[in-house]
Scaffold this motif. Structure first.
Motif, short mmCIF file in Angstrom:
data_model
loop_
_atom_site.label_atom_id
_atom_site.label_comp_id
_atom_site.label_asym_id
_atom_site.label_seq_id
_atom_site.Cartn_x
_atom_site.Cartn_y
_atom_site.Cartn_z
N ALA A 60 28.65 -77.56 11.11
CA ALA A 60 28.97 -77.68 12.49
C ALA A 60 29.31 -79.23 12.60
N GLY A 61 28.54 -80.16 11.76
CA GLY A 61 28.63 -81.45 11.95
C GLY A 61 29.80 -82.40 11.38
N MET A 62 30.43 -82.15 10.33
CA MET A 62 31.32 -83.02 9.73
C MET A 62 32.46 -81.88 8.78
N GLY A 63 32.40 -80.76 9.24
CA GLY A 63 33.36 -79.67 8.31
C GLY A 63 34.67 -80.27 7.95
N ILE A 64 35.62 -80.23 8.90
CA ILE A 64 37.12 -80.50 8.69
C ILE A 64 37.40 -81.94 8.06
N GLY A 65 36.45 -83.06 8.72
CA GLY A 65 36.66 -84.27 8.39
C GLY A 65 36.52 -84.65 6.76
N LEU A 66 35.41 -83.91 6.37
CA LEU A 66 35.14 -83.84 4.75
C LEU A 66 36.45 -83.72 4.08
#
Length: 501
Positions: free
Chosen positions: A87-93
């Motif tokens: 939930a925290g940083m998925g797409i950004g990674l």
């Protein structure tokens, strides 16, 4: 609160549709003012949150439970880690996995680009942006929300965490203003991630199937995935988000191992060790760097570091609420250590593997990775690795599930914040917020593209920053009262025994 926030959101969407150029100009002006006038403030605040988080780990408050003394954790630790991380940083990674380190390699914060030194510095700053500072910001908001909700029985609202400071004022206009700030920071912060996800899915489909990479296709992607995350949101957190989080972590693990094994493995392992040392040694200096004597370096810091601090702050109502929701029964010490260290380590490994592979291809093989667009750099790297199609398909699938999980969680949190903190907002309210979230993303992409998304984040995060600072003070006051009550409860039986004797 629900009607007012929905009305404001609809007005925002209509302005973006009817006056896109005007909206873009307004957002750019506000962004420029915020970066130039408050960059120093974001740097100091982000560092403060990290220091505060470390203090929580070693302080006398560490044994306080996020819940009643008899409460047990609702989820196992592996599932808990997967849920808070995805939930925290998925797409950004995935969007920045290759593109950020290679961008810093080509244009570093200081010195000459495309050199060995620029590669090391680029990885070092990538770790800064996705490491301890980011997760400290999340941890502090999540800690306050979990404590006041599960131990004090307060509503799951940002305003409720300020009761020790504001008293009954949190139930009036002041509290509504705080919650409204949180709602729109969440809306814009998550919209940015969804916009990045749509762009990168489009980039992957262009590589895989030759589908054009343009705004129209990205809107179709948004429409399809909006239907998916609304369906997921309607199943509830224990089903939809839990299952998708575990799928995300499995797919991400497979993808990470494949790239590590098929890429320059030894180089990546050496790079990880070197970057870990550089980051650890220089984290304080990097976290406060503003370069007042060099305009180019200052602009780089504003465009990258300050943007990231604003992005993480804007995500705190969403990620903080979600992490708090799944962390009932943990102690403050266990919670803070887990939220601070584990995702930081995973992010460091991820960027070293993906970004390091891109850097190695450009340094050692002369490939022009750094000239690729942000959304296609990852797929460009895949073309130079074995199993190109498998890696690309896995990535598009992972972006999609991360997309659904982030939006799913966001509709849940927006529903909570606009219904007085209900832990299970109705499906209808989540669907409404899902549609507004998708429409807001489309408007920001249409009016300003990636720059428009960044502008919305930076502007909306500023007032929220002051709220989070107040939350830290409120927590300290509440923790002290909690410990005082515990000491008095322990002393009471002893006083009774003395009277009896």
């Amino acid at each position: 609160m629900l009607k007012l926030s929905i009305l404001i959101a609809i007005v925002f969407v209509l302005i973006g549709v009817l006056l896109p150029d005007r909206m873009a100009a307004w957002m750019n002006t506000a962004q420029g003012f915020t970066l130039e006038s408050f960059g120093w403030f974001y740097q100091i605040v982000a560092t403060f949150f990290l220091v505060f988080a470390v203090y929580m780990i070693f302080s006398k408050y560490g044994k306080i439970k996020l819940g009643k003394d008899q409460d047990k954790p609702e989820y196992s630790r592996p599932t808990w880690f997967a849920m808070l991380f995805s939930a925290g940083m998925g797409i950004g990674l995935l969007f920045y996995g290759v593109s950020e380190p290679i961008s810093h390699f080509a244009i570093p914060p200081s010195g000459e680009g495309s050199t060995d030194g620029a590669a090391a510095l680029g990885m070092q700053y990538t770790w800064l942006h996705w490491g301890l500072h980011a997760w400290a910001i999340y941890a502090m908001v999540a800690l306050a929300l979990a404590y006041f909700k599960f131990r004090k029985g307060a509503p799951g609202l940002m305003s409720a965490t300020l009761y020790p400071l504001l008293g009954d004022k949190v139930k009036g206009p002041a509290g509504q203003a705080i919650d409204l700030i949180a709602v729109f920071a969440t809306l814009f912060g998550v919209a940015a991630s969804l916009g990045l996800g749509a762009q990168q899915i489009n980039g992957g489909l262009e590589y895989l199937a030759g589908i054009p990479n343009n705004f129209g296709v990205q809107m179709i992607i948004m429409l399809v995935i909006t239907c998916l995350f609304i369906l997921s949101a309607s199943t509830g957190i224990s089903k939809g988000i839990k299952y998708l989080s575990n799928i995300n972590m499995s797919l991400a693990g497979i993808l990470l191992i494949l790239v590590l094994v098929t890429g320059p493995t030894l180089f990546l392992l050496n790079l990880f060790s070197t970057t870990l040392g550089n980051y650890t040694a220089n984290v304080a200096q990097m976290g406060l760097q503003l370069s007042p004597f060099d305009a180019d370096e200052a602009a780089w810091t504003q465009g990258w570091t300050i943007f990231y601090w604003a992005w993480w702050i804007s995500w705190t109502p969403f990620v903080g609420m979600f992490i708090a929701r799944v962390s009932k029964g943990r102690t403050i010490r266990e919670f803070t250590v887990a939220v601070l260290l584990i995702p930081t380590l995973v992010c460091g490994i991820w960027f070293t593997v993906f970004g390091g592979t891109g850097i190695a291809l450009e340094l050692n093989q002369g490939l022009d990775v750094s000239s690729q667009s942000l959304e296609t750099a990852l797929f460009f790297v895949y073309q130079e690795l074995p199993f190109t199609v498998l890696l690309s398909v896995l990535t598009v699938a992972l972006i999609t599930t991360f997309f659904v999980t982030s939006a799913d969680s966001a509709t849940f949190v927006l529903g909570m914040q606009t219904t007085g903190g209900k832990l299970n907002p109705s499906t209808g309210i989540k669907v409404i917020w899902g549609l507004i979230l998708a429409a807001s993303t489309g408007v920001l992409m249409y009016s300003g593209g990636l720059e428009g998304l960044q502008a919305a984040i930076i502007v909306s995060a500023l007032p929220l920053t002051f709220v989070i600072l107040a939350m830290c003070g409120s927590m300290i006051k509440a923790f002290n009262e909690d410990l005082k009550a515990a000491r008095e409860a322990e002393a009471e039986p002893l006083s009774k025994k003395k009277k009896a004797s």
